[in-house]
Structure formats: structure tokens, C-alpha cells
Design a protein around this motif. Structure first.
Motif, short mmCIF file in Angstrom:
data_model
loop_
_atom_site.label_atom_id
_atom_site.label_comp_id
_atom_site.label_asym_id
_atom_site.label_seq_id
_atom_site.Cartn_x
_atom_site.Cartn_y
_atom_site.Cartn_z
N ARG A 224 1.95 -10.00 7.71
CA ARG A 224 1.68 -8.89 6.78
C ARG A 224 2.73 -7.81 7.01
O ARG A 224 2.62 -7.03 7.95
CB ARG A 224 0.27 -8.33 7.01
CG ARG A 224 -0.84 -9.39 7.05
CD ARG A 224 -2.19 -8.72 7.33
NE ARG A 224 -2.18 -7.86 8.48
CZ ARG A 224 -2.47 -8.23 9.73
NH1 ARG A 224 -2.84 -9.46 9.99
NH2 ARG A 224 -2.43 -7.36 10.72
N GLY B 186 4.88 -4.53 5.80
CA GLY B 186 4.97 -3.38 4.90
C GLY B 186 6.29 -2.65 5.07
O GLY B 186 7.26 -2.89 4.35
N SER B 187 6.36 -1.78 6.08
CA SER B 187 7.53 -0.89 6.22
C SER B 187 8.85 -1.64 6.40
O SER B 187 9.88 -1.14 5.97
CB SER B 187 7.29 0.09 7.36
OG SER B 187 6.83 -0.57 8.50
N ARG C 171 6.21 4.63 5.02
CA ARG C 171 5.27 5.17 4.03
C ARG C 171 5.12 6.67 4.26
O ARG C 171 5.04 7.12 5.38
CB ARG C 171 3.89 4.52 4.18
CG ARG C 171 3.85 3.08 3.76
CD ARG C 171 2.49 2.48 4.02
NE ARG C 171 2.21 2.32 5.44
CZ ARG C 171 2.54 1.24 6.14
NH1 ARG C 171 3.17 0.24 5.58
NH2 ARG C 171 2.25 1.17 7.43
N SER D 175 5.23 -5.33 10.73
CA SER D 175 6.67 -5.06 10.79
C SER D 175 7.22 -4.99 12.21
O SER D 175 8.32 -5.46 12.48
CB SER D 175 6.99 -3.75 10.07
OG SER D 175 6.74 -3.91 8.69
N LYS E 40 0.84 -1.22 0.00
CA LYS E 40 0.00 0.00 0.00
C LYS E 40 0.87 1.26 0.00
O LYS E 40 1.94 1.27 0.63
CB LYS E 40 -0.92 0.00 1.22
CG LYS E 40 -0.20 0.09 2.55
CD LYS E 40 -1.17 -0.08 3.72
CE LYS E 40 -0.46 0.17 5.03
NZ LYS E 40 -1.25 -0.26 6.19
#
Ligand code: PLP
Length: 236
Positions: free
Chosen positions: A221, A223-224, A230, A206, A36
Motif C-alpha cells: 500500500r 501513498g507518499s 500529504r 512507502s 487519500k
């Protein structure tokens, strides 16, 4: 700045070490890379590096990005709050798994749309274990009843549970909530609810995935940790 490849290697190592400590193997765990806010080129790079599952939390963003990928991911995961008016767009992307069914209302709407298209969809039920008002999800207290009700909807297949930990710099604070979800998962598994085949326990992001793995998560899950911080409202 470390590359995505560096990040992926580092986090994979941490995952393997944590699992080893728990007497588990990496093959039990699915890594969903949360892309995302990151541009299509970043998603492409992740797929080139062997990422097979990607997660997005906004239907509009996914709708724009997924069709641009030269090779589709093995699994597109939807992980965000779902609104009724976005259901048909989401289904057009053929999600492998929707992690975030958070109310009976949205489950019924989803079931209706799937029925019209003659589709069956694998879903997870999102549980708001930490009871924070900023988060969606059914409460721990109401989860079992809601899962029995969703189980009766013919086009949905409940494949597991999902939760989001506390926003805290200390992942240990989330441990009791991960444990509660694991206990609910085990308890529901023993009930053999018709139409429910529990397989995935989606917990760990994360900042707290090691604790999540220790508490039995089999779907992370991230992300960063893979793609860096982000920028709010940044690259869409
Ligand atoms: C953004 C997001 C993630 C990834 O968060 P990171 O802390 O960047 O790893 C995971 N799950 C959900 C539901 C998210 O919205």
C-alpha cells in the motif's frame, strides 16, 4: 519535482529488485496506490499510468472521489478504520477488498449489511502487530480466535491479513512484526478454516515496503512514495 510517472517507475524498480533478491516475481505482488487526500485528477493520472488498484482510508472521501473517475479502477480497496454508520456507503462503492476489519463487532455489522443486500465481501483482518495504542486491529494473541469467529459469518470471506508497521525512520525495526504476521498467515493457512481462503498478506508502505517484501508480503500500500507528501487536511 518528480512526476507521478517518475515515482511509479522508481518504486516499481525497487519492488522488482527486492523481489529478485528474494527469488520472487513481480506478478506475485499487488500494488495498491493509496490516493487519500489527493484530488481526483491525481487518481486519474495514476490510472492512466497503469495503476489498477487504488486505496482510500475514509468512506466520505471515497464516496466523493470514486464516482467522478472517468474509468473505474479494477480494484477499489478500503484501508481505513471502518465505522458501523459508514458501512452502507462503503458497500455502495463496491470495494474489491476491505483491508481493515479490526474487530468482531464491525465484522458482524458488515455481515448483516451484506446479508440484506445479498452480497459476499472479501476482507482482510487487520492485526495490530506492533501493539501501538494509536492503531486499530486485533492483537496477535487474539487474531486466530477472531478469524475463526469471522469465518462463521456467511457473507464475509477472509482472504488474508493486513498490518501497519512502526512509524519509524528505520524500517528494520518493523521487520520482526512483519515476520510475526507472516508466521500467523502460514499457521492459519495450514488450519484450512472453512470459509477462509488466505491469499493476501497486505503489509508494506512507502517507508518499509522492501522489508515487507523480504518478509513475504504480496500486497503493498504505497501513498507518499508515489504521490508525494500529504498536506494534513489538504486537498480532499
Ligand atoms: C496512508 C496509508 C498508507 C500509505 O502510507 P504511505 O506511508 O504514504 O505510503 C498505507 N496503508 C494505510 C492503512 C494508510 O492509512
Amino acid at each position: 519535482m518528480p512526476s507521478i510517472a517518475d515515482n511509479l517507475n522508481r518504486e516499481r524498480k525497487k519492488i522488482e529488485q527486492t523481489l529478485q533478491r528474494c527469488g520472487r516475481t513481480a506478478s506475485e505482488v499487488t500494488l495498491v496506490a493509496v490516493t487519500k487526500t489527493h484530488p481526483v485528477e491525481v487518481v486519474e493520472e495514476a490510472l492512466r499510468l497503469g495503476i489498477r488498484h487504488i486505496g482510500e482510508n475514509k468512506v466520505q472521501e471515497a464516496l466523493r472521489k470514486i464516482p467522478l473517475l472517468s474509468v473505474p479502477p479494477q480494484g477499489f480497496h478500503f484501508i481505513g478504520h471502518l465505522q458501523s454508520n459508514k458501512i452502507n456507503n462503503l458497500l455502495s462503492l463496491n470495494p474489491l477488498l476491505i483491508h481493515s476489519v479490526d474487530s468482531l463487532h464491525i465484522a458482524r455489522e458488515l455481515n448483516r449489511s451484506l446479508g440484506r443486500k445479498n452480497l459476499i465481501q472479501d476482507i482482510l483482518v487487520q492485526v495490530n502487530t506492533t501493539a501501538e495504542t494509536s492503531k486499530s486491529g486485533v492483537s496477535l494473541a487474539n487474531a486466530e480466535e477472531m478469524i475463526w469467529q469471522i469465518a462463521a459469518l456467511p457473507c464475509l470471506r477472509v482472504r488474508g491479513l493486513m498490518t501497519i508497521g512502526l512509524m519509524s525512520i528505520d524500517a528494520e525495526r518493523t521487520r520482526p512484526y512483519f515476520r510475526q504476521l507472516r508466521e500467523l498467515f502460514d499457521q492459519l493457512s495450514r488450519q484450512n478454516i472453512p470459509g477462509v481462503e488466505l491469499k493476501h498478506l497486505s503489509m508494506g508502505m512507502s517507508d518499509d515496503f522492501e522489508v515487507a517484501l523480504e518478509e513475504g508480503s504480496n500486497m503493498l500500500r504505497l501513498g507518499s512514495a508515489l504521490f508525494g507528501q500529504r498536506t494534513p487536511g489538504g486537498a480532499q
